[in-house]
Design an enzyme around this catalytic site. Structure first.
Site, PDB file in Angstrom:
ATOM      1  N   HIS A   1       6.211  -5.770  -6.602  1.00 42.51           N
ATOM      2  CA  HIS A   1       7.221  -6.500  -5.832  1.00 42.51           C
ATOM      3  C   HIS A   1       6.817  -7.961  -5.646  1.00 42.51           C
ATOM      4  CE1 HIS A   1       8.226  -2.270  -4.725  1.00 42.51           C
ATOM      5  NE2 HIS A   1       9.461  -2.753  -4.838  1.00 42.51           N
ATOM      6  N   ASN A   2       6.671  -8.656  -6.761  1.00 44.63           N
ATOM      7  CA  ASN A   2       6.222 -10.037  -6.768  1.00 44.63           C
ATOM      8  C   ASN A   2       7.345 -10.965  -7.232  1.00 44.63           C
ATOM      9  OD1 ASN A   2       6.221  -9.731  -9.672  1.00 44.63           O
ATOM     10  ND2 ASN A   2       4.266  -8.660  -9.438  1.00 44.63           N
TER      11      ASN A   2
ATOM     12  N   ARG B   1       7.847 -12.338 -10.118  1.00 47.07           N
ATOM     13  CA  ARG B   1       8.413 -12.000 -11.429  1.00 47.07           C
ATOM     14  C   ARG B   1       9.474 -10.908 -11.277  1.00 47.07           C
ATOM     15  NH1 ARG B   1       7.120 -13.574 -16.404  1.00 47.07           N
ATOM     16  NH2 ARG B   1       5.138 -14.446 -15.719  1.00 47.07           N
TER      17      ARG B   1
ATOM     18  N   TYR C   1       2.062   2.189  -6.433  1.00 44.69           N
ATOM     19  CA  TYR C   1       2.098   3.546  -5.874  1.00 44.69           C
ATOM     20  C   TYR C   1       0.691   4.039  -5.561  1.00 44.69           C
ATOM     21  CZ  TYR C   1       7.055   4.455  -7.074  1.00 44.69           C
ATOM     22  OH  TYR C   1       8.423   4.454  -7.146  1.00 44.69           O
TER      23      TYR C   1
END
Length: 435
Positions: A182-183, A185, A354
């Site tokens: 979740h960055n 990019r 995860y």
């Protein structure tokens, strides 16, 4: 005789001088009293300020002790961004409109230039009178861009999602953390897919410009300040974020809060030149779409959309609301629509995130979901279930409204499912059949 004596002794002059001195003394006393009152007011203001600062520090100390790394002291940077400008070729411009676009080939400054271009290409800059420098500043505050996360998650040190290397900057790019998935990019990937959807589905002919800008802006902001741990962890760990939002979509509510914290500063508000009532409409729309990305709401949203898609009416406000929610959901989890060499690294990044969470949950004695457990999950079995249960049904529903997506998206998802099925181990095939 008496008058002569008064003049002789100078009594009138004495009275006049005495009156003058008394008047001067009274004025000095009044002035000193005013100074004393002003000093007293200043002391009171100073005391109130100290109390406010102490209260803020105590609150930050409590928040930091509840959930380390969540306290963000944001202060604006008012300089004009000077990141290296990337000039888009015609080939890149055309590729940006397609779901086959390779998001891994672009440096941070190039991704920023692409997002800038999307605002101009869709006519949003002109429609909403967006200042070009404000748009740049909203996207990035500094020319010292962070290194992009390694697309190969098996190499290098484990990232630390609890640390934010640039906590004092108010722009979009600096408020995406250096986490595996979740960055920034991912933000770019989702935004590019939304831009492609607008072109592929000819949404500018079907939706208002306000709805288009809501879609694009929501895509950019939908995961701002994501810490790399999902809502389940936030709730089970009783983090400050979960407590603040009463366990209801804590991450998505936080993304919204950061979005409008950035836009609250005039130097970063790309919507500063529109009417207040229009800004309120945009704010409400962005909030609605970001909240729709919570997968806990997937069944609710898809059930409602499925019921209306066969009789869809673009004049129906509820139908439009559901369409926008489903569009951002599609873009948010659209990686498997892309070619294999583009989609597969995303699966690796997601699994790393995860495993990072499940390792922490095991350490803290919290429940661990099987699809996040490194001792249980494999890439094929986690993706087959997601494709079968979530992605294919959702994109098939959208393709009923936009048949042009059938070949370029739905078919790609079916091929991805077949590819992962071929990668299953014999024991995993038995498990899939029993399921």
């Amino acid at each position: 005789m008496a008058q002569q004596l008064v003049r002789l002794l100078g009594v009138d002059d004495f009275r006049s001088e005495l009156s003058r001195k008394l008047d001067l003394l009274e004025r000095q006393i009044d002035s000193e009293l005013q100074k004393t009152a002003e000093i007293e007011r200043c002391n009171n203001d100073l005391e109130r300020f100290r109390e406010s600062v102490n209260k803020r520090e105590r609150l930050e100390h409590v928040c930091e002790s509840i959930c380390p790394g969540t306290v963000r002291k944001l202060t604006p940077r008012r300089d004009v961004p000077t990141y290296p400008k990337y000039t888009l070729s015609q080939e890149t411009i055309e590729a940006l409109k397609t779901p086959t676009f390779d998001v891994w080939q672009w440096a941070p400054n190039e991704m920023l230039s692409c997002i800038e271009f999307m605002f101009h290409d869709l006519g949003l800059v002109q429609e909403f009178n967006i200042n070009a420098i404000t748009l740049k500043r909203w996207l990035v505050c500094s020319s010292d861009l962070r290194p992009d996360p390694d697309p190969n998650p098996d190499s290098g040190p484990e990232p630390n999602p609890d640390s934010d290397p640039d906590p004092d900057l108010l722009c979009v790019q600096e408020n995406y953390r250096d986490v595996p998935f979740h960055n920034f990019r991912h933000c770019f990937s989702v935004t590019q897919m939304m831009h492609g959807m607008v072109h592929l589905c000819n949404l500018k002919a079907k939706l208002s410009m306000t709805e288009v800008v809501i879609l694009i802006t929501s895509a950019i902001c939908h995961d701002l300040d994501h810490p790399g741990y999902n809502n389940t962890y936030q709730i089970n760990a009783h983090t400050e974020m979960a407590v603040r939002y009463d366990n209801v979509s804590p991450l998505e509510n936080h993304h919204c809060a950061v979005t409008f914290q950035i836009l609250a500063d005039p130097d970063f508000n790309i919507f500063s030149n529109i009417r207040p009532e229009l800004f309120m409409q945009i704010q409400e729309g962005i909030t609605e779409l970001i909240l729709a990305t919570d997968m806990a709401r997937h069944e609710e949203i898809m059930s409602a959309f499925t019921c209306c898609v066969d009789k869809f009416d673009y004049e129906n406000i509820e139908h439009l609301r559901l369409l926008k929610q489903v569009l951002i959901k599609c873009c948010d989890i659209s990686n498997e629509v892309r070619p294999t060499d583009v989609s597969e690294p995303w699966v690796d990044c997601l699994l790393q995130e995860y495993f990072m969470q499940s390792d922490r949950e095991k350490f803290e004695g919290l429940p661990v979901m099987s699809f996040m457990d490194r001792d249980v999950v494999t890439k094929p079995n986690v993706q087959i279930g997601f494709l079968q249960m979530v992605l294919i049904p959702m994109f098939e529903a959208v393709a009923k409204l936009f048949p042009e997506l059938g070949e370029v998206m739905v078919q790609r998802l079916r091929e991805a499912r077949a590819r992962y099925e071929n990668l299953l181990q014999p024991e995993e095939i038995d498990e899939e059949r029993s399921f």
